[in-house]
Design an enzyme around this catalytic site. Structure first.
Site, PDB file in Angstrom:
ATOM      1  N   LEU A 236       1.008  -1.256  -0.025  1.00  0.00           N
ATOM      2  CA  LEU A 236       0.188   0.050  -0.027  1.00  0.00           C
ATOM      3  C   LEU A 236       0.869   1.218   0.025  1.00  0.00           C
ATOM      4  O   LEU A 236       1.386   1.745   1.092  1.00  0.00           O
ATOM      5  CB  LEU A 236      -0.811  -0.090   1.341  1.00  0.00           C
ATOM      6  CG  LEU A 236      -2.116   0.977   1.270  1.00  0.00           C
ATOM      7  CD1 LEU A 236      -2.964   0.660   0.028  1.00  0.00           C
ATOM      8  CD2 LEU A 236      -2.799   0.975   2.450  1.00  0.00           C
ATOM      9  N   HIS A 237       0.924   1.952  -1.099  1.00  0.00           N
ATOM     10  CA  HIS A 237       2.190   3.029  -1.228  1.00  0.00           C
ATOM     11  C   HIS A 237       1.649   4.407  -1.016  1.00  0.00           C
ATOM     12  O   HIS A 237       2.009   4.817   0.159  1.00  0.00           O
ATOM     13  CB  HIS A 237       2.417   2.971  -2.590  1.00  0.00           C
ATOM     14  CG  HIS A 237       2.971   1.762  -3.453  1.00  0.00           C
ATOM     15  ND1 HIS A 237       3.963   0.851  -3.052  1.00  0.00           N
ATOM     16  CD2 HIS A 237       2.333   0.897  -4.321  1.00  0.00           C
ATOM     17  CE1 HIS A 237       4.146   0.020  -3.783  1.00  0.00           C
ATOM     18  NE2 HIS A 237       3.141  -0.067  -4.361  1.00  0.00           N
ATOM     19  N   ASP A 238       0.643   4.918  -1.736  1.00  0.00           N
ATOM     20  CA  ASP A 238       0.231   6.346  -1.399  1.00  0.00           C
ATOM     21  C   ASP A 238      -0.301   6.678  -0.286  1.00  0.00           C
ATOM     22  O   ASP A 238      -0.061   7.839   0.278  1.00  0.00           O
ATOM     23  CB  ASP A 238      -0.868   6.716  -2.587  1.00  0.00           C
ATOM     24  CG  ASP A 238      -0.226   6.602  -3.874  1.00  0.00           C
ATOM     25  OD1 ASP A 238       1.243   6.926  -3.993  1.00  0.00           O
ATOM     26  OD2 ASP A 238      -0.939   6.614  -5.072  1.00  0.00           O
TER      27      ASP A 238
END
Length: 307
Positions: A236-238
């Site tokens: 889960l990046h952003d």
């Protein structure tokens, strides 16, 4: 704060986290072409805003293409419309009048110095154009919190480059060189924040519109990650940008200097992260550790309090 984004399934979760956090004074959402074209990112941001019940937050459309290169999307990881399996509908409220670049400049320059944080979840085209329009932004923004780049983990679009930086490396190079205070969450940290089955189920259990949308994004990412990459739990990046603003203790940061490769086609968008710097003079901080469970606990908490 301002959120500059290219929704995008993980952008969607980051926006929902921000919309559900009342201590964040959201002045604007600005969108850029990236994961999908800009007309879709502007629409998607308004869909997410509508689901969250936050139509008072204006959405401004921004740059349709990188500074000097051809646009390149990532629809295979976000769905053709950018919202996974969800149908694309036209939101009730339109985009705000004016451009994303003008909105960033106006909001920051009208506020007290270093009182407006900018969370950047996509290519840095809008930010570079805003700095070109008003160079004083570099000393007035505080801080610029970026999802982008890779060091120890290698890249996710090429062997050495992460997508957000690779999509517009020239813009990223300008922003990193601008003197802005920047906190950067590259793949080294975001790969520690995994959407496991248990964590997705906890989001699903919240049972409201915002959580249902976030869970749908996570389920889509889980399926795509298993199919294309072979990992069981998608990173889960952003949302790490928003999570740090809300709860910085979830991450460990290291002072550094970051430069971006813009010449070589082979290593386009590579982030050269140099830790051999004087800590008190460093303008960049690189995330080296992340509490993945803590990030998901925060998401569940804030979505649970959403309308």
């Amino acid at each position: 704060m301002i959120i500059d984004c290219d929704p995008g399934v993980d952008d969607a979760v980051g926006l929902l986290l921000a919309f559900g956090s009342p201590e964040l004074d959201l002045k604007a959402i600005t969108t850029v072409g990236g994961n999908v074209p800009v007309e879709k990112t502007a629409r998607n941001a308004r869909i997410i805003r509508q689901v969250a019940g936050r139509d008072e937050v204006p959405v401004y459309a921004g740059a349709a293409r990188p500074l000097v290169r051809e646009p390149a999307g990532a629809g295979e990881f976000h769905g053709a419309e950018g919202l996974g399996d969800l149908a694309a509908v036209e939101p009730d409220a339109p985009v705000a009048d004016g451009s994303a670049v003008d909105a960033i400049v106006r909001i920051v320059m009208e506020a007290e110095p270093r009182s407006v944080a900018l969370a950047v979840m996509g290519p840095m085209t809008n930010v570079a154009l805003a700095l070109r329009a008003e160079p004083k932004l570099a000393e007035r923004l505080g801080p610029v919190v970026v999802m982008g780049g890779a060091r120890a983990e290698g890249g996710n679009i090429t062997a050495s480059a992460e997508f957000n930086i690779w999509a517009d490396p020239d813009a990223a190079a300008e922003v990193f060189a601008s003197g802005c205070e920047m906190v950067v969450f590259g793949l080294d940290a975001t790969h520690q924040v995994r959407a496991t089955e248990e964590r997705i189920a906890a989001v699903e259990a919240v049972g409201n519109a915002s959580a249902d949308m976030a869970a749908a994004m996570l389920r889509f990412s889980q399926r795509i990650e298993r199919t294309i990459v072979g990992w069981d739990a998608a990173p889960l990046h952003d949302p790490c940008t928003v999570a740090w603003l809300l709860k910085p203790g979830l991450f460990k940061l290291t002072p550094c200097r970051i430069e971006v490769e813009t010449v070589s086609d082979l290593t386009r968008g590579h982030t050269a992260v140099e830790f051999r710097v004087e800590a008190d003079k460093a303008r960049h901080l690189w995330a080296v550790e992340a509490d993945g469970q803590g990030v998901f606990d925060l998401i569940v908490e804030r979505l649970g309090a959403a309308a």
